[in-house]
Design a protein around this motif. Structure first.
Motif, PDB file in Angstrom:
ATOM      1  N   LYS A  62      -2.899   0.022  -8.235  1.00 46.26           N
ATOM      2  CA  LYS A  62      -2.539  -1.079  -7.761  1.00 46.26           C
ATOM      3  C   LYS A  62      -3.008  -0.940  -6.203  1.00 46.26           C
ATOM      4  CE  LYS A  62       0.789  -3.020 -10.859  1.00 46.26           C
ATOM      5  NZ  LYS A  62       1.749  -4.173 -10.704  1.00 46.26           N
ATOM      6  N   ASN A  63      -3.257  -2.199  -5.786  1.00 46.44           N
ATOM      7  CA  ASN A  63      -3.334  -2.306  -4.379  1.00 46.44           C
ATOM      8  C   ASN A  63      -2.035  -2.784  -3.788  1.00 46.44           C
ATOM      9  OD1 ASN A  63      -4.380  -2.483  -1.737  1.00 46.44           O
ATOM     10  ND2 ASN A  63      -5.391  -4.660  -2.039  1.00 46.44           N
ATOM     11  N   TYR A  64      -1.482  -1.558  -3.410  1.00 43.91           N
ATOM     12  CA  TYR A  64       0.094  -1.732  -3.228  1.00 43.91           C
ATOM     13  C   TYR A  64       0.246  -2.510  -1.817  1.00 43.91           C
ATOM     14  CZ  TYR A  64       4.962  -0.802  -2.267  1.00 43.91           C
ATOM     15  OH  TYR A  64       6.217  -0.801  -1.937  1.00 43.91           O
ATOM     16  N   LYS A  65       1.145  -3.468  -1.856  1.00 43.55           N
ATOM     17  CA  LYS A  65       1.585  -4.134  -0.834  1.00 43.55           C
ATOM     18  C   LYS A  65       3.223  -4.091  -0.677  1.00 43.55           C
ATOM     19  CE  LYS A  65      -2.465  -5.845   0.289  1.00 43.55           C
ATOM     20  NZ  LYS A  65      -3.481  -5.222   1.474  1.00 43.55           N
ATOM     21  N   PHE A  66       3.737  -3.730   0.445  1.00 42.53           N
ATOM     22  CA  PHE A  66       4.936  -3.521   0.476  1.00 42.53           C
ATOM     23  C   PHE A  66       5.596  -4.728   0.146  1.00 42.53           C
ATOM     24  CE2 PHE A  66       9.114  -3.238   2.740  1.00 42.53           C
ATOM     25  CZ  PHE A  66       9.420  -1.769   2.221  1.00 42.53           C
TER      26      PHE A  66
END
Length: 322
Positions: A62-66
């Motif tokens: 995934k394109n992890y976003k906090f």
């Protein structure tokens, strides 16, 4: 010592058999409730800190976003792995990791075996216990402390090693800042730290050798070296095989604490390994998805190495983890 009797094994149709096995296991845990209570803290620890975080590997895909969280971040598939394999810097740290791990395997794995064999031949109990205690002690010190000692000990100005070299007419060597020497420093300090602790396993294996075998070998005229080679070592073979399989599985891993506390920019080319690379990319640059992909790649390779080593060991001497 009282040995608990084995519970009767269930039998019957497949469906009923599975239910019976579950009840059989449950009754075993209840019957030996005190052993179960001793086991529970370790089980809870591994469940909380080793199994629950497994869902975090999703971050690698995934394109992890906090702000979005793990489940809310968008999927990118294998993009991070493609980026990973296209980077020249990754293959450099991968190569460094393999070289350093191979050095530690070649020099560090046989060291506790030889040390255990030598300790077993010591007949003065006080001297033997003293040597054991001194050799175990570094294991209980953190790499923060040991790396500081190593840096001071190998200092080109005040280190005893370089003072001795200068007395012998040689130029001082900057071990911690010289790429040609840095890997040797890592291997030697690792062996020094873990030598005594690793010896415990092999001393326990030696203690299980039947004394009658040594007595029979002595009657046949075998000296101490022959008994060590033909009696003690073969008896240690199962333990040595299992420890070797585990060591091979760690080839792709590295000791982050050791390298992080010892390396510097001067030796980055040979000292940067996968764990320090993941730390820099993941925490310092906040590329969490990319660093998770690096960690997942490393763990998959380690798992494959364990399977391969176990299969080869079972084929050669019939010993293995399973």
């Amino acid at each position: 010592m009282h040995t608990p009797k084995a519970l009767p094994q269930p039998s019957g149709p497949p469906g009923r058999l599975r239910s019976s096995r579950f009840l059989h296991s449950f009754r075993g845990y209840v019957k030996y409730k005190y052993l179960t209570i001793l086991f529970l803290p370790a089980a809870v620890y591994y469940f909380i800190f080793h199994y629950m975080p497994i869902y975090g590997i999703l971050i690698a895909f995934k394109n992890y976003k906090f702000s979005l969280g793990v489940m809310g971040s968008p999927w990118v598939g294998l993009d991070h792995f493609r980026e990973l394999f296209a980077l020249g810097s990754f293959w450099q740290v991968f190569r460094n990791t393999l070289i350093l791990s191979l050095y530690k395997l070649v020099f560090g794995f046989p060291a506790p075996i030889l040390f255990a064999l030598l300790l077993n031949e010591i007949r003065v109990s006080f001297f033997k216990r003293t040597v054991q205690t001194i050799s175990y002690f570094p294991h209980f010190l953190s790499w923060v402390v040991l790396s500081g000692l190593a840096i001071q000990f190998l200092s080109p100005s005040i280190g005893p090693v370089n003072i001795l070299l200068q007395m012998l007419g040689f130029k001082p060597i900057f071990f911690m800042g010289n790429a040609e020497w840095f890997r040797s420093v890592l291997v030697v300090t690792d062996v020094w730290k873990e030598l005594g602790w690793g010896t415990i396993v092999y001393l326990a294996a030696i203690a299980g050798v039947n004394p009658e075998l040594h007595e029979a070998a002595t009657v046949d005229g075998a000296n101490r070296f022959h008994r060590m080679r033909y009696v003690t070592l073969p008896a240690m073979a199962p333990v040595i095989t299992i420890m070797l399989i585990i060591a091979i599985g760690r080839l792709i891993n590295d000791d982050f604490d050791q390298v992080f506390n010892m390396y510097n920019k001067a030796v980055m080319e040979v000292g940067d390994v996968l764990s320090t690379y993941t730390y820099r990319v993941g925490l310092e640059n906040m590329q969490y998805s990319f660093s998770t992909a690096v960690g997942l790649f490393k763990n998959v390779i380690a798992f494959a190495l364990v399977l391969t080593a176990n299969a080869i060991a079972r084929r050669i001497n019939e010993y293995g983890l399973w």
